[in-house]
Design a protein around this motif. Structure first.
Motif, PDB file in Angstrom:
ATOM      1  N   PRO A   8       3.878  -7.084   0.298  1.00  0.00           N
ATOM      2  CA  PRO A   8       2.699  -7.412   1.098  1.00  0.00           C
ATOM      3  C   PRO A   8       1.523  -7.689   0.175  1.00  0.00           C
ATOM      4  CG  PRO A   8       3.150  -5.057   1.198  1.00  0.00           C
ATOM      5  CD  PRO A   8       4.295  -5.692   0.465  1.00  0.00           C
ATOM      6  N   ARG A   9       0.635  -8.576   0.593  1.00  0.00           N
ATOM      7  CA  ARG A   9      -0.541  -8.843  -0.256  1.00  0.00           C
ATOM      8  C   ARG A   9      -1.605  -7.801   0.041  1.00  0.00           C
ATOM      9  NH1 ARG A   9      -0.649 -14.297   2.717  1.00  0.00           N
ATOM     10  NH2 ARG A   9      -0.635 -12.618   4.236  1.00  0.00           N
ATOM     11  N   HIS A  10      -1.704  -7.424   1.324  1.00  0.00           N
ATOM     12  CA  HIS A  10      -2.757  -6.483   1.742  1.00  0.00           C
ATOM     13  C   HIS A  10      -2.085  -5.285   2.409  1.00  0.00           C
ATOM     14  CE1 HIS A  10      -6.809  -5.870   4.096  1.00  0.00           C
ATOM     15  NE2 HIS A  10      -6.301  -4.740   3.658  1.00  0.00           N
ATOM     16  N   VAL A  11      -2.252  -4.100   1.818  1.00  0.00           N
ATOM     17  CA  VAL A  11      -1.705  -2.862   2.385  1.00  0.00           C
ATOM     18  C   VAL A  11      -2.868  -2.005   2.880  1.00  0.00           C
ATOM     19  CG1 VAL A  11      -0.440  -0.724   1.894  1.00  0.00           C
ATOM     20  CG2 VAL A  11       0.297  -2.878   0.841  1.00  0.00           C
ATOM     21  N   ALA A  12      -2.758  -1.509   4.115  1.00  0.00           N
ATOM     22  CA  ALA A  12      -3.786  -0.603   4.661  1.00  0.00           C
ATOM     23  C   ALA A  12      -3.126   0.748   4.936  1.00  0.00           C
ATOM     24  CB  ALA A  12      -4.371  -1.180   5.946  1.00  0.00           C
ATOM     25  N   VAL A  13      -3.872   1.828   4.726  1.00  0.00           N
ATOM     26  CA  VAL A  13      -3.314   3.174   4.899  1.00  0.00           C
ATOM     27  C   VAL A  13      -4.255   4.067   5.703  1.00  0.00           C
ATOM     28  CG1 VAL A  13      -2.244   5.135   3.734  1.00  0.00           C
ATOM     29  CG2 VAL A  13      -2.509   2.973   2.512  1.00  0.00           C
TER      30      VAL A  13
END
Ligand SMILES: CC(C)CCOP(=O)(O)OP(=O)(O)O
Ligand SMILES: [Mg+2]
Length: 240
Positions: A8-13
């Motif tokens: 993934p280019r953008h990971v959110a947590v």
């Protein structure tokens, strides 16, 4: 192993579970948040190493203001400490830092430090770390509407020009290149979005793990990325 081209280019947590982690060890909640800080540093290190472009973390929601004052004060001091202790690392590793959320409610010293770190790391390009503090997904959409309405009121915009992409541009999400998380991870077994990136996560792959945030390490991250790679993202279209 992980196929790097499918990352993934953008990971959110959504970093959740600090208090339960501490309780399970008969430790104070503050110990859980301290352990959570270490897990965040490790996730940033791995994201850098693997070439993730944007890492957005939910560090404090607008609802978290309702927690006991002692815990809120501790977290605000911890956020200030995190910025101070890591500014050197951000500059050395070319990590750009952005803070999103309603900063007006933060202690003034933290507001000032956040602005300085954003300014100092503005040209860094290896990875973007977006820290959501006092953030509300609905509040983000509401502030975008206010900004757009101001433009219409001053004759700079016609109502029919208000498209999805125009709204997306006015959201607080700061990564122009990759505004939408490809993968959204939530730890501690909760399966809720909790008013995080509501607009931006419209097509995000959601990954839930029982692991408490302080225990989230490389093995957990790899498991989330494997799960992401196994999913075929259709964005609503039919793939024959
Ligand atoms: C402020 C936020 C990052 C804290 C996340 O952990 P938490 O305190 O919500 O922990 P619990 O869900 O176990 O109560
Ligand atoms: Mg929680």
């Amino acid at each position: 192993g992980l196929r790097r081209e499918w990352l993934p280019r953008h990971v959110a947590v959504i970093m959740d579970g600090n208090s339960r982690w501490a309780k399970a060890r008969s430790l104070p909640t503050s110990a859980g948040h301290e352990a959570g800080y270490k897990a965040l540093r490790e996730m940033l290190r791995l994201s850098c190493a693997w070439g993730i472009r944007v890492l957005t973390v939910f560090a404090f929601s607008s609802e978290n203001w309702l927690r006991p004052k002692a815990e809120v004060d501790f977290l605000m001091m911890l956020f200030e400490r995190i910025l101070r202790e890591n500014i050197g690392n951000f500059l050395r590793e070319s990590i750009r830092v952005r803070i999103i959320g309603d900063s007006s409610k933060l202690p003034f010293a933290l507001q000032k430090l956040a602005k300085e770190v954003e300014e100092m790391s503005r040209n860094n390009s290896r990875i973007e770390l977006v820290v959501a503090v006092s953030y509300s997904g609905r509040g983000d959409i509401a502030q975008a509407c206010q900004k757009i309405s101001q433009k219409v009121k001053h004759g700079l915009l016609e109502p029919e020009e208000i498209t999805e992409s125009l709204i997306a541009q006015e959201l607080e999400t700061t990564s122009i290149e990759f505004p939408c998380p490809d993968l959204l991870i939530r730890t501690s077994g909760e399966a809720r979005l909790s008013n995080f990136l509501l607009w931006q996560s419209a097509y995000s792959e959601l990954f839930f793990t029982k692991t408490y945030w302080p225990d989230f390490g490389e093995a957990d991250y790899v498991e989330a990325l494997f799960s992401f790679q196994k999913r075929q993202r259709r964005f609503g279209q039919r793939i024959t």
